[in-house]
Design a protein around this motif. Structure first.
Motif, short mmCIF file in Angstrom:
data_model
loop_
_atom_site.label_atom_id
_atom_site.label_comp_id
_atom_site.label_asym_id
_atom_site.label_seq_id
_atom_site.Cartn_x
_atom_site.Cartn_y
_atom_site.Cartn_z
N PHE A 49 -0.81 4.55 -3.80
CA PHE A 49 -0.34 5.90 -3.52
C PHE A 49 -1.51 6.65 -2.92
N LEU A 50 -1.40 7.07 -1.66
CA LEU A 50 -2.51 7.69 -0.94
C LEU A 50 -2.20 9.13 -0.59
N ASP A 51 -3.01 10.04 -1.11
CA ASP A 51 -2.94 11.43 -0.70
C ASP A 51 -3.46 11.51 0.74
N GLU A 52 -2.84 12.29 1.58
CA GLU A 52 -3.27 12.40 2.97
C GLU A 52 -4.57 13.20 3.10
N ASN A 53 -4.70 14.27 2.34
CA ASN A 53 -5.82 15.19 2.52
C ASN A 53 -6.96 14.90 1.56
N LEU A 54 -7.61 13.76 1.76
CA LEU A 54 -8.77 13.40 0.96
C LEU A 54 -10.01 14.06 1.57
N PRO A 55 -11.07 14.27 0.78
CA PRO A 55 -12.22 15.01 1.29
C PRO A 55 -13.05 14.27 2.34
N ASP A 56 -13.01 12.96 2.35
CA ASP A 56 -13.87 12.22 3.28
C ASP A 56 -13.09 11.49 4.36
N ILE A 57 -12.05 10.78 3.99
CA ILE A 57 -11.24 10.01 4.93
C ILE A 57 -9.78 10.35 4.66
N LYS A 58 -9.04 10.64 5.69
CA LYS A 58 -7.61 10.92 5.51
C LYS A 58 -6.90 9.70 4.95
N GLY A 59 -5.85 9.92 4.18
CA GLY A 59 -5.07 8.82 3.63
C GLY A 59 -4.52 7.92 4.72
N SER A 60 -4.14 8.49 5.86
CA SER A 60 -3.63 7.68 6.97
C SER A 60 -4.73 6.79 7.55
N ALA A 61 -5.98 7.24 7.53
CA ALA A 61 -7.09 6.40 8.00
C ALA A 61 -7.33 5.24 7.04
N VAL A 62 -7.18 5.50 5.74
CA VAL A 62 -7.29 4.42 4.75
C VAL A 62 -6.17 3.41 5.00
N ALA A 63 -4.96 3.89 5.21
CA ALA A 63 -3.82 3.01 5.47
C ALA A 63 -4.05 2.20 6.75
N ARG A 64 -4.55 2.85 7.78
CA ARG A 64 -4.80 2.14 9.05
C ARG A 64 -5.81 1.02 8.84
N SER A 65 -6.87 1.28 8.09
CA SER A 65 -7.89 0.27 7.80
C SER A 65 -7.28 -0.91 7.04
N LEU A 66 -6.42 -0.62 6.08
CA LEU A 66 -5.78 -1.68 5.30
C LEU A 66 -4.84 -2.51 6.16
N PRO A 70 -6.34 -8.38 7.26
CA PRO A 70 -5.30 -9.36 6.87
C PRO A 70 -5.11 -9.51 5.36
N ILE A 71 -6.19 -9.51 4.59
CA ILE A 71 -6.06 -9.72 3.15
C ILE A 71 -5.37 -8.54 2.46
N CYS A 72 -5.46 -7.35 3.04
CA CYS A 72 -4.90 -6.15 2.41
C CYS A 72 -3.64 -5.65 3.10
N SER A 73 -3.26 -6.24 4.21
CA SER A 73 -2.18 -5.70 5.03
C SER A 73 -0.81 -5.74 4.35
N ALA A 74 -0.67 -6.57 3.32
CA ALA A 74 0.63 -6.69 2.65
C ALA A 74 0.83 -5.66 1.54
N ALA A 75 -0.17 -4.88 1.22
CA ALA A 75 -0.03 -3.88 0.16
C ALA A 75 1.07 -2.89 0.53
N PHE A 76 1.84 -2.48 -0.46
CA PHE A 76 2.89 -1.48 -0.27
C PHE A 76 2.21 -0.11 -0.32
N LEU A 77 2.24 0.63 0.77
CA LEU A 77 1.51 1.89 0.87
C LEU A 77 2.45 3.08 0.84
N VAL A 78 2.11 4.04 -0.02
CA VAL A 78 2.90 5.25 -0.18
C VAL A 78 2.05 6.45 0.19
N SER A 79 2.53 7.24 1.13
CA SER A 79 1.86 8.48 1.51
C SER A 79 2.34 9.58 0.58
#
Length: 126
Positions: A49-66, A70-79
């Protein structure tokens, strides 16, 4: 399920993790994007579960990195956010979007969606 809750509001993150633990899940918390990335790359989380408005990296940037790892791309991501966000980013990067505040019923529905998604991926790999 192993769940990571990422929110810079410690009360929100801790409360959501506690609720998930009460429902039999194993929840960990991170209060910023860097810690979230470190935990997600090191641990076996099935849902984040990723909050979008994090102080250092946006939640969407974390999701993009994941999604690019390949090892993390299958995680179920919730904004999770209380702000309006780009629908294109949600569709492309996240499996589900929860508008804050959300109900316990909505949370359990998302967990069930993640479980079904995980079960389908396991069947497909077999």
């Amino acid at each position: 399920m192993n769940v990571l809750v990422v929110d810079d509001n410690e009360s929100v993150a801790d409360s959501l993790a506690f609720l998930l633990d009460c429902y039999g899940h194993h929840a960990a918390v991170a209060y910023d994007g860097e810690t979230a990335l470190r935990l997600l790359h090191a641990g076996a989380f099935e849902i984040a579960f990723l909050d979008e408005n994090l102080p250092d990296i946006k939640g969407s940037a974390v999701a993009r990195s994941l999604r690019e790892t390949p090892i993390c791309s299958a995680a179920f991501l919730v904004s999770m956010t209380g702000d309006a966000v780009s629908q294109a980013d949600i569709v492309r990067l996240f499996d589900v979007y929860l508008q804050k505040p959300f109900s316990c019923e909505a949370l359990m529905h998302v967990i069930e969606d993640a479980r079904c998604s995980s079960d389908a991926a396991t069947r497909q790999a077999a």
